[in-house]
Design an enzyme around this catalytic site. Structure first.
Site, PDB file in Angstrom:
ATOM      1  N   GLY A   1       0.828  -1.198   0.000  1.00 57.19           N
ATOM      2  CA  GLY A   1       0.000   0.000   0.000  1.00 57.19           C
ATOM      3  C   GLY A   1       0.858   1.243   0.000  1.00 57.19           C
ATOM      4  O   GLY A   1       1.990   1.224   0.501  1.00 57.19           O
TER       5      GLY A   1
ATOM      6  N   HIS B   1      -4.525   1.870   7.483  1.00 52.55           N
ATOM      7  CA  HIS B   1      -3.144   2.367   7.560  1.00 52.55           C
ATOM      8  C   HIS B   1      -2.935   3.499   6.537  1.00 52.55           C
ATOM      9  O   HIS B   1      -2.364   4.544   6.864  1.00 52.55           O
ATOM     10  CB  HIS B   1      -2.196   1.190   7.298  1.00 52.55           C
ATOM     11  N   GLU B   2      -3.417   3.285   5.314  1.00 54.01           N
ATOM     12  CA  GLU B   2      -3.198   4.283   4.255  1.00 54.01           C
ATOM     13  C   GLU B   2      -4.065   5.528   4.465  1.00 54.01           C
ATOM     14  O   GLU B   2      -3.622   6.639   4.211  1.00 54.01           O
ATOM     15  CB  GLU B   2      -3.455   3.675   2.870  1.00 54.01           C
TER      16      GLU B   2
ATOM     17  N   CYS C   1       5.801  -0.007   7.193  1.00 55.71           N
ATOM     18  CA  CYS C   1       5.489   1.186   6.402  1.00 55.71           C
ATOM     19  C   CYS C   1       6.701   1.523   5.544  1.00 55.71           C
ATOM     20  O   CYS C   1       7.826   1.533   6.045  1.00 55.71           O
ATOM     21  CB  CYS C   1       5.160   2.336   7.351  1.00 55.71           C
ATOM     22  N   LEU C   2       6.443   1.815   4.274  1.00 56.32           N
ATOM     23  CA  LEU C   2       7.558   2.144   3.378  1.00 56.32           C
ATOM     24  C   LEU C   2       8.261   3.428   3.826  1.00 56.32           C
ATOM     25  O   LEU C   2       9.414   3.649   3.452  1.00 56.32           O
ATOM     26  CB  LEU C   2       7.061   2.283   1.933  1.00 56.32           C
TER      27      LEU C   2
ATOM     28  N   GLN D   1       3.317   9.843   0.720  1.00 51.48           N
ATOM     29  CA  GLN D   1       4.595   9.125   0.861  1.00 51.48           C
ATOM     30  C   GLN D   1       5.535   9.387  -0.317  1.00 51.48           C
ATOM     31  O   GLN D   1       6.723   9.110  -0.230  1.00 51.48           O
ATOM     32  CB  GLN D   1       4.357   7.619   1.026  1.00 51.48           C
TER      33      GLN D   1
ATOM     34  N   HIS E   1      -2.451   7.807   6.768  1.00 47.87           N
ATOM     35  CA  HIS E   1      -1.417   8.641   6.132  1.00 47.87           C
ATOM     36  C   HIS E   1      -2.010   9.938   5.600  1.00 47.87           C
ATOM     37  O   HIS E   1      -1.386  10.990   5.660  1.00 47.87           O
ATOM     38  CB  HIS E   1      -0.782   7.906   4.942  1.00 47.87           C
TER      39      HIS E   1
HETATM   40 ZN   LIG Z   1       2.638   3.509   5.698  1.00 47.04          ZN
END
Ligand SMILES: [Zn+2]
Length: 191
Positions: free
Chosen positions: A65, A155-156, A113-114, A70, A159
């Protein structure tokens, strides 16, 4: 030379494909991760290009995701693909996603998380969510999600509101990981 990309969606049929590009993923402690992203007012060519780049960037990472912030774009756009390695790709785009309802039942998943590379921890969230969103055609859709998709969507969407999964951990754990990334950023800046 690059090999032709596998088709990730029907959006691949557009001329933008030729211009698909990896974007840089911002990581902790980048302050932009705390911005509240703006809704998408109109699905323009720029939005389509952003979505394609987000898929490319997410698959390259690799991740399941990605939220637009991000890659430094404060827009309410999320890309998700939770297909397993041996399954065909299943790219999903969620524009202006909103949680309409969330179950009382909770589920715990290990999250990563990236933007916080190589850090994982368990987070408890509602097990099921109903999410309203726009697709790339601008149609309003709803999805009833559970399992990994429910976790990933929450989660997204966090963000988009400047919230990170480490915010759900104890202060001790959050401080520890934040410090680690602050130090790494300082080291990188000094080099
Ligand atoms: Zn993340």
């Amino acid at each position: 030379m690059r090999q032709a990309k596998r088709c990730i969606d029907r959006i691949c049929a557009t001329p933008y494909m030729a211009a698909m590009a990896l974007r840089e993923i911002i990581i902790l402690p980048d302050k932009r991760l705390r911005l509240v992203s703006e809704p998408v007012r109109k699905i323009t060519a720029d939005v389509r290009k952003l979505v394609e780049d987000m898929f490319e960037t997410m698959y390259d990472a690799p991740g399941v995701g990605l939220a637009a912030i991000q890659v430094g774009m404060p827009k309410r756009v999320v890309t998700i693909d939770i297909a397993k390695k041996d399954e065909p790709k299943n790219p999903q785009v969620f524009i202006n996603p909103e949680i309409v309802t969330a179950s009382d039942e909770k589920a715990i998943h290990e999250e990563g998380c990236l933007s916080i590379p190589e850090f994982y921890d368990d987070v408890e969230r509602p097990a099921q969510v109903k999410v309203k969103y726009l697709d790339l055609e601008g149609q309003t859709l709803e999805v009833d999600a559970d399992g990994l998709l429910a976790t990933c969507l929450q989660h997204e969407i966090d963000h988009l509101n400047g919230v990170l999964f480490i915010d759900y951990l104890s202060k001790l754990k959050r401080d520890r990981v934040t410090k680690k990334f602050l130090k790494a950023a300082k080291r990188a800046a000094a080099e």
